[in-house]
Structure formats: structure tokens, C-alpha cells
Motif scaffolding. Structure first.
Motif, PDB file in Angstrom:
ATOM      1  N   PHE A   5       5.039 -21.555   7.169  1.00 18.39           N
ATOM      2  CA  PHE A   5       4.402 -22.155   5.983  1.00 18.39           C
ATOM      3  C   PHE A   5       3.280 -21.271   5.449  1.00 18.39           C
ATOM      4  N   ARG A   7      -0.251 -21.311   2.907  1.00 18.19           N
ATOM      5  CA  ARG A   7      -1.250 -22.098   2.201  1.00 18.19           C
ATOM      6  C   ARG A   7      -2.218 -21.114   1.556  1.00 18.19           C
ATOM      7  N   HIS A  28      -5.247 -20.702  -1.595  1.00 16.08           N
ATOM      8  CA  HIS A  28      -6.089 -21.374  -2.596  1.00 16.08           C
ATOM      9  C   HIS A  28      -6.062 -20.636  -3.923  1.00 16.08           C
ATOM     10  N   HIS A  37       2.615 -23.276  12.015  1.00 19.70           N
ATOM     11  CA  HIS A  37       3.418 -22.181  12.549  1.00 19.70           C
ATOM     12  C   HIS A  37       2.796 -21.714  13.851  1.00 19.70           C
ATOM     13  N   ASP A  40      -9.407 -12.519  -1.241  1.00 18.90           N
ATOM     14  CA  ASP A  40      -8.763 -13.166  -2.400  1.00 18.90           C
ATOM     15  C   ASP A  40      -9.800 -13.877  -3.252  1.00 18.90           C
ATOM     16  N   HIS A  61       0.626 -14.051   4.985  1.00 15.45           N
ATOM     17  CA  HIS A  61      -0.176 -14.513   6.117  1.00 15.45           C
ATOM     18  C   HIS A  61      -1.432 -13.667   6.308  1.00 15.45           C
ATOM     19  N   ARG A  97      -6.073 -10.815   9.501  1.00 17.38           N
ATOM     20  CA  ARG A  97      -6.543 -12.188   9.330  1.00 17.38           C
ATOM     21  C   ARG A  97      -7.264 -12.644  10.587  1.00 17.38           C
ATOM     22  N   GLY A 101      -6.212 -24.824  10.309  1.00 11.06           N
ATOM     23  CA  GLY A 101      -5.758 -23.626   9.614  1.00 11.06           C
ATOM     24  C   GLY A 101      -6.765 -23.037   8.641  1.00 11.06           C
ATOM     25  N   ASN A 102      -7.586 -23.878   8.049  1.00 12.84           N
ATOM     26  CA  ASN A 102      -8.531 -23.395   7.037  1.00 12.84           C
ATOM     27  C   ASN A 102      -9.521 -22.364   7.576  1.00 12.84           C
ATOM     28  N   TRP A 110      -8.697 -19.995   9.582  1.00 12.46           N
ATOM     29  CA  TRP A 110      -7.931 -18.771   9.857  1.00 12.46           C
ATOM     30  C   TRP A 110      -7.930 -17.869   8.617  1.00 12.46           C
ATOM     31  N   LYS A 152      -7.571 -15.341   5.822  1.00 16.55           N
ATOM     32  CA  LYS A 152      -6.587 -14.271   5.580  1.00 16.55           C
ATOM     33  C   LYS A 152      -7.229 -13.160   4.748  1.00 16.55           C
ATOM     34  N   TYR A 208     -13.228 -30.009   3.142  1.00 17.53           N
ATOM     35  CA  TYR A 208     -12.553 -30.263   4.402  1.00 17.53           C
ATOM     36  C   TYR A 208     -13.375 -31.187   5.297  1.00 17.53           C
TER      37      TYR A 208
HETATM   38  N1  MTE Z   1      -7.608 -17.469   3.781  1.00 17.02           N
HETATM   39  C1  MTE Z   1      -7.798 -17.027   2.516  1.00 17.02           C
HETATM   40  N2  MTE Z   1      -8.402 -15.863   2.332  1.00 17.02           N
HETATM   41  N3  MTE Z   1      -7.387 -17.768   1.454  1.00 17.02           N
HETATM   42  C2  MTE Z   1      -6.771 -18.990   1.612  1.00 17.02           C
HETATM   43  O1  MTE Z   1      -6.409 -19.625   0.623  1.00 17.02           O
HETATM   44  N4  MTE Z   1      -6.016 -20.725   3.231  1.00 17.02           N
HETATM   45  C3  MTE Z   1      -6.380 -21.310   4.528  1.00 17.02           C
HETATM   46  C4  MTE Z   1      -6.235 -20.288   5.653  1.00 17.02           C
HETATM   47  N5  MTE Z   1      -6.825 -19.043   5.301  1.00 17.02           N
HETATM   48  C5  MTE Z   1      -6.583 -19.491   2.941  1.00 17.02           C
HETATM   49  C6  MTE Z   1      -7.007 -18.654   4.010  1.00 17.02           C
HETATM   50  C7  MTE Z   1      -5.626 -22.520   4.892  1.00 17.02           C
HETATM   51  S1  MTE Z   1      -6.123 -24.007   4.227  1.00 17.02           S
HETATM   52  C8  MTE Z   1      -4.657 -22.504   5.859  1.00 17.02           C
HETATM   53  S2  MTE Z   1      -3.920 -23.935   6.389  1.00 17.02           S
HETATM   54  C9  MTE Z   1      -4.209 -21.229   6.484  1.00 17.02           C
HETATM   55  O2  MTE Z   1      -4.853 -20.099   5.905  1.00 17.02           O
HETATM   56  C10 MTE Z   1      -2.723 -21.066   6.296  1.00 17.02           C
HETATM   57  O3  MTE Z   1      -2.267 -19.853   6.808  1.00 17.02           O
HETATM   58  P1  MTE Z   1      -0.814 -19.334   6.409  1.00 17.02           P
HETATM   59  O4  MTE Z   1      -0.736 -19.189   4.912  1.00 17.02           O
HETATM   60  O5  MTE Z   1      -0.588 -18.084   7.173  1.00 17.02           O
HETATM   61  O6  MTE Z   1       0.140 -20.429   6.852  1.00 17.02           O
END
Ligand code: MTE
Ligand code: CO
Length: 422
Positions: A104, A106, A108, A176, A207, A239, A244, A252-253, A255, A257, A278
Motif C-alpha cells: 500500500f 500513502r 500526502h 505492509h 516532498d 515507498h 526512508r 505508518g505516519n 515512517w 519517506k 493524527y
Molecule cells: N512521508 C512523506 N514524506 N510523505 C508522506 O505523505 N505518509 C506517511 C508515511 N510517510 C508520508 C510519509 C503515512 S501516513 C504512512 S501510513 C506511510 O508513510 C505509508 O508508507 P508507504 O507509502 O510506504 O506505504
């Protein structure tokens, strides 16, 4: 309700069953009786000519018969696909590792393309020497390997009010589980030298949304990783390529990326309004905050609404996933009657801490209706609650952290529906 196309081989299988079926007693896990099955008796096309040469696909994809095993989204859920989510096809996967290609996503503000050359990671704030790392720099730090699940806090959020979506892909699929390789964040923080007044670590992405999040220094120094490999290969763009955060057990938020900055502060900071949402709104108007850990949860992935029982009564493999952000799964119970009676399932393979764990239960299905449930127990002794137990405490205003027990109504014809039992 199933999305699996009927493939030529499937049709062949059904036909041969009809041919051989007459004298067959449906026993537990019986093989088909040998009969005049052309799949056995005749030379097949694929044995009469060459297959693909080795370089037909320098980087391979799943065979076309598996083309239904893909991420899917729910269009009405979010206003725009760049600030949205899709769902892992957990109903169609086995074992515990999620292939990146169907894990999956996610975002923003959309998945960005950031090259290793353009990647910079800054560490600043309350540190002795602020640093900027290139991707090459990261590759020179000692590495570690860890398997962890990443679950969006909103997983199951649409089910707070009652059973709604038909399939565990949608009801539990914001998750995941990958094997990551990277640098422990602790090593990078030690390189910069955290000042004694530094208590919080704020991480942000490159981002537009930045997804800036704060975590206590203890967590950052414990098991958080700056990862650049997942399941043995580079992270995929969606991802967080090229690096990341991996924050085992936490929502997940956290984590982040496309990681670009780590700042050490004496207090928690939030970057944008989006991320400070959140929190979990309680019935009395107060909100639960800093609910980072994902509590123990489980789901039966097969049978489930997208995977009805097609083979009739007799041997049935019940397969599912369990996980806990607090540690290791020690037991999973399965109920066939909506939670009246429970029996322990088999844990298949390793039960790693803060990682997806596979369970199986092999039963002899008598062809009658079932109310299938599973409940996870972790090594803290925590027992996965029912949805009503959660609602009693947290009310209905809340979207996040729904780890309640899932019920699948298996009907006599093998179709499966998402329901709740009182
Ligand atoms: N990191 C960045 N830079 N931007 C994002 O939008 N979304 C977060 C998190 N890290 C996000 C982010 C959210 S809410 C979740 S649930 C996870 O990334 C999802 O990781 P995935 O896209 O690898 O599943
Ligand atoms: Co999320």
C-alpha cells in the motif's frame, strides 16, 4: 465479489474434477482420483515448444494469471489521488513479506522522484555539529537488517461505525511488511552528537507535504532505521526512494519517506496541520495524543470476501496474519462461531517482533455457515479486543487505531461477507 479472472488453467481444473468426481468421496485433503484427464494423458502446448528466452524480461513481473493481485484504492475515500491511500492485496498474498510492487501507498502530496545524486540528509538542531549526508555517505555507515510491518493509523478506520467494505484488502490492507536494510538512526545521531537538552527527534521528508513528525529521542536511539533497501532491493519510489525512516511497531505516519532532515529539539514539533490531525477523538471531546504504537491485531485473509470457498466442504485451510507493535505474537486463536468457542491456530514460520506473523488452521468444513474470527495475543499478554470493547472506551468519533476483531460470515455456498456479531 471476487476479482479473480477465470484463467484457462482454472477451467481445466474444474473440468477434470467433473470427470474424475463421480466415484470420489470428499475426504480431508484428498488428491483427485486418477482418471482420463487430458492434462495428464496428453502432451501439452507448453511441453511441445520453447518457453521464453532468459532475457525476455530483464526485470520480471508476476505472470499474467496473477494480474488481479494488485493495490486498489477506494475512490470516494479521499478527494484527490495525490493525497490518498491504496490497499495491499493481503487476501491474495501468503507468508509474511509484502512485495514492494503491491504494498500500500500513502502520500500526502504525491510520490516524488528523488535521485541518489539529489538526496541530502541534514541533521541539525540541538547537536554538537550539524551535518549533511549525501547518499554515498550513508552507504559507509554500518548497516543493520530488520523486518517490520508498517501500518497506517487509519487502517480499519472506515469500519468504526460498522461493517462496511467487502474484503480484508480494504478493511485491513493499509499495511505492509518488508525486510529493510539501512543505517540505525542512532549512529547518525551519535555522529552529530546530541546535546543533553535534546529530547525529541523531528524527521521530515523532501516532498511538498514534508510529513514532519516528532518522536522521543529514546525511540530514535532504539530501533529506528534510515532504510535504503527493502526486500533485498532498492526502495521503490512510492515507498520513499532513496531513503526512508523505518520506525518498528509505530504508526505508518512516523515512517517518513524521501527523508531530508532530522532535527533534535527539546520538545515535540509538528510541521503542518495535516500531520497534527493524527489524534484520536474520544466521546467526551478530549483527544488521545501520541498514540504511536500499533496494538496487536489479526485478520483471516482466506477465506474472506475476496476469497470465497470454491471447493465445497471438506479440507479447508484458514490462513491469516497477526501483528503487534509491542512485540512478538505468541498465540492466535480462531473461532468458527463468532467468538463463542476458540481454538489455537498454528504459527507458521517465525514470529518476529513488530513484524507480520502468519497463522494457519486446517479444518474439515462441514459446509455449514461459519462466523470466522481471529484474535491475536502478544508477548506483553495483550489480547486483541472486540470492536465493541474498543467502541465502549473510545466512542465513535475516532478514525485511527481500530484493532478490533474482524468477523467474516461464511455462507453455505462458500461466499463470504463482512459482518459484526453482537
Ligand atoms: N512521508 C512523506 N514524506 N510523505 C508522506 O505523505 N505518509 C506517511 C508515511 N510517510 C508520508 C510519509 C503515512 S501516513 C504512512 S501510513 C506511510 O508513510 C505509508 O508508507 P508507504 O507509502 O510506504 O506505504
Ligand atoms: Co498513514
Amino acid at each position: 465479489m471476487t476479482d479473480e479472472p477465470v484463467s484457462p488453467s482454472r477451467r481445466g481444473f474444474l473440468r477434470s474434477t467433473a470427470l474424475a468426481g463421480a466415484g470420489l468421496v470428499a475426504g480431508a485433503a484428498s488428491a483427485r482420483a486418477a482418471g482420463p484427464d487430458p492434462k495428464i494423458t496428453e502432451v501439452q502446448d507448453w511441453a511441445s515448444s520453447f518457453g521464453d528466452a532468459v532475457d525476455a524480461a530483464p526485470y520480471g513481473s508476476p505472470i499474467r494469471f496473477e494480474s488481479h493481485v494488485v493495490r486498489r484504492n477506494v475512490e470516494w475515500l479521499t478527494e484527490s489521488p495525490v493525497s490518498s491511500i491504496n490497499f495491499t492485496p493481503i487476501h491474495a498474498l501468503e507468508g509474511t513479506i509484502t512485495p514492494q510492487g503491491c504494498a500500500f501507498e500513502r502520500h500526502h502530496s504525491g510520490a516524488i522522484e528523488l535521485s541518489k545524486q539529489d538526496f541530502r540528509l541534514m541533521i541539525n538542531g540541538l547537536v554538537e555539529k550539524p551535518l549533511v549526508f549525501t547518499f554515498e555517505d550513508l552507504l559507509r555507515f554500518p548497516r543493520s537488517v530488520t523486518t517490520a510491518f508498517c501500518e497506517c493509523a487509519a487502517n480499519g478506520g472506515m469500519e468504526w461505525g460498522g461493517a462496511q467494505l467487502e474484503g480484508c484488502q480494504y478493511t485491513q490492507g493499509m499495511i505492509h511488511n518488508m525486510e529493510y536494510t539501512g543505517v540505525p538512526l542512532r549512529l547518525l545521531l551519535e555522529e552529530a552528537g546530541v546535546n543533553p537538552e535534546g529530547k525529541w527527534v523531528y524527521a521530515e521528508g523532501a516532498d511538498a507535504s514534508s510529513n514532519g513528525r516528532s518522536m522521543p529521542l529514546e525511540k530514535a536511539m532504539d530501533d529506528v532505521m534510515v532504510a535504503f533497501f527493502a526486500n533485498g532491493e532498492a526502495l521503490r519510489k512510492e515507498h520513499g526512494y532513496p531513503a526512508r525512516l523505518v520506525v518498528p511497531g509505530w504508526e505508518g505516519n512516523m515512517w517518513v519517506k524521501w527523508l531530508r532532515r532530522i532535527a533534535v529539539y527539546d520538545q515535540a514539533v509538528e510541521s503542518r496541520e495535516e500531520t497534527s490531525k493524527y489524534t484520536d477523538l474520544m466521546p467526551d471531546g478530549r483527544a488521545r495524543k501520541w498514540t504511536w504504537v500499533m496494538d496487536a491485531k489479526s485478520v483471516i485473509t482466506s477465506p474472506s470476501p475476496q476469497v470465497p470457498i470454491r471447493h465445497g466442504k471438506g479440507a479447508l485451510v484458514i490462513s491469516g496474519l497477526a501483528w503487534s507493535g509491542n512485540g512478538r505474537i505468541t498465540r492466535v486463536d480462531v473461532s468458527l462461531d463468532g467468538g463463542v468457542n476458540w481454538q489455537p491456530a498454528r504459527i507458521s514460520g517465525d514470529a518476529k517482533p513488530k513484524a507480520l506473523t502468519r497463522f494457519h488452521l486446517d479444518i474439515n468444513w462441514n459446509g455449514e455457515e461459519m462466523l470466522l474470527q481471529s484474535r491475536a495475543i502478544d508477548d506483553t499478554g495483550y489480547l486483541q479486543p472486540t470492536k465493541d470493547e474498543l467502541r465502549e472506551i473510545r466512542g465513535l468519533n475516532n478514525v485511527y487505531h481500530n484493532n478490533g476483531i474482524q468477523t467474516w460470515w461464511v455462507k453455505a455456498d462458500g461466499e463470504v461477507e463482512n459482518v459484526e456479531v453482537a
